[in-house]
Design a protein around this motif. Structure first.
Motif, PDB file in Angstrom:
ATOM      1  N   ILE A   1      -7.934 -13.512 -57.003  1.00 44.93           N
ATOM      2  CA  ILE A   1      -6.864 -13.482 -56.006  1.00 44.93           C
ATOM      3  C   ILE A   1      -7.438 -13.746 -54.624  1.00 44.93           C
ATOM      4  N   LEU A   2      -6.900 -14.754 -53.968  1.00 45.10           N
ATOM      5  CA  LEU A   2      -7.280 -15.082 -52.591  1.00 45.10           C
ATOM      6  C   LEU A   2      -5.997 -15.165 -51.771  1.00 45.10           C
ATOM      7  N   ALA A   3      -5.754 -14.178 -50.927  1.00 44.58           N
ATOM      8  CA  ALA A   3      -4.483 -14.108 -50.204  1.00 44.58           C
ATOM      9  C   ALA A   3      -4.646 -13.283 -48.942  1.00 44.58           C
ATOM     10  N   GLY A   4      -3.696 -13.434 -48.034  1.00 45.47           N
ATOM     11  CA  GLY A   4      -3.655 -12.598 -46.848  1.00 45.47           C
ATOM     12  C   GLY A   4      -3.684 -13.345 -45.531  1.00 45.47           C
TER      13      GLY A   4
ATOM     14  N   PHE B   1     -10.985  -9.695 -56.263  1.00 43.20           N
ATOM     15  CA  PHE B   1     -10.351  -9.833 -54.955  1.00 43.20           C
ATOM     16  C   PHE B   1     -11.277 -10.605 -54.028  1.00 43.20           C
ATOM     17  N   SER B   2     -10.783 -11.713 -53.503  1.00 49.72           N
ATOM     18  CA  SER B   2     -11.564 -12.519 -52.568  1.00 49.72           C
ATOM     19  C   SER B   2     -11.327 -12.050 -51.141  1.00 49.72           C
ATOM     20  N   SER B   3     -12.362 -12.087 -50.348  1.00 51.45           N
ATOM     21  CA  SER B   3     -12.189 -11.808 -48.924  1.00 51.45           C
ATOM     22  C   SER B   3     -11.348 -12.907 -48.291  1.00 51.45           C
TER      23      SER B   3
ATOM     24  N   LEU C   1     -15.221 -10.435 -53.986  1.00 52.07           N
ATOM     25  CA  LEU C   1     -15.797 -11.767 -53.821  1.00 52.07           C
ATOM     26  C   LEU C   1     -15.867 -12.067 -52.325  1.00 52.07           C
ATOM     27  N   ASP C   2     -17.063 -12.020 -51.767  1.00 53.71           N
ATOM     28  CA  ASP C   2     -17.247 -12.104 -50.316  1.00 53.71           C
ATOM     29  C   ASP C   2     -17.523 -13.540 -49.880  1.00 53.71           C
TER      30      ASP C   2
END
Length: 260
Positions: free
Chosen positions: A130-133, A169-171, A213-214
């Motif tokens: 997931i990459l969101a925000g 979870f991706s940064s 995931l940074d």
């Protein structure tokens, strides 16, 4: 003189038609300004999406049907996100691996939550990345409190775990203002809010057995912005950017799959 039993009905009908006609002639309410003209223009162009298919379920509905008609590949992974995922040509960076792209440009976490069941759960992946925000911070679908972004991300993770899907979870990526378009994108995405959300993401992952995931640390420059050579527009990675992201994603997926 005999009374007309339909007289009052006829009068009511005329009044109703006049009211409806007057309402139809009223201008549509203006979308509140964000203070960023380019973002205001974007939001105005998305009215049909916001009112007719808020989560954009139609985007992948056909593809999902075809995918569900076939046996589920071993080690299937869904990349779930916004435009940064949408434009990522997964086959170019990951070869023939069973990685499924379910990114939609411009989306925010409430929109993604609407389609999470269709575009993730029903595809039965082992892992979701997931990459969101970033668009929530920008306000693509309206002002968003950081706590509301966090709540939507938490809901996605909880739904995934309920269905035995491992979560990465991706940064949120940094942005830069080194180009004219970059100046627009970065002004909509204050660095402080990106850092705040990333701190929460890292902490949530540590407390809930989720892989963090940074991307941020690998792509930020000494000024705290996205390295100039990784994106022409200050937001969307180019080939050089995705070449940094791909091995990081691969390592995070492997970690998630090996977790007990």
């Amino acid at each position: 003189m005999p009374l007309n039993p339909f007289r009052h009905i006829t009068q009511f009908t005329v009044i109703l038609l006049l009211v409806l006609s007057a309402a139809a002639q009223q201008p549509a309410p203006a979308i509140p300004s964000t203070g960023h003209p380019s973002l205001d223009q974007y939001r105005a162009s998305r009215i049909a999406v916001f009112t007719d298919d808020y989560g954009q379920l139609m985007r992948y509905r056909g593809d999902n049907g075809s995918l569900r008609a076939m046996p589920v590949e071993k080690n299937r992974v869904v990349f779930f996100g916004d435009s940064i995922t949408d434009i990522w040509k997964l086959d170019k960076y990951f070869g023939e691996k069973p990685y499924v792209n379910r990114g939609i440009g411009g989306q925010t976490t409430p929109q993604m939550l609407v389609r999470f069941r269709q575009d993730v759960i029903d595809l039965h992946p082992q892992v979701v990345v997931i990459l969101a925000g970033t668009n929530d911070i920008a306000g693509n679908t309206g002002p968003m409190l950081t706590e509301d972004i966090e709540a939507n991300l938490s809901s996605m993770a909880e739904l995934a775990r309920t269905h035995s899907i491992r979560v990465v979870f991706s940064s949120v990526l940094p942005v830069h203002n080194y180009t004219p378009q970059g100046q627009e994108f970065s002004s909509q995405r204050p660095r402080e809010r990106i850092l705040e959300l990333n701190v929460w993401l890292k902490d949530y992952c540590a407390k809930n057995g989720v892989v963090y995931l940074d991307y941020f640390s690998a792509m930020v420059d000494d000024k705290g912005m996205l390295k100039r050579e990784l994106a022409e527009d200050g937001l969307h990675p180019n080939d050089a950017g995705y070449k940094i992201m791909a091995p990081l994603a691969e390592a995070a997926i492997a970690k998630a799959m090996s977790a007990k």
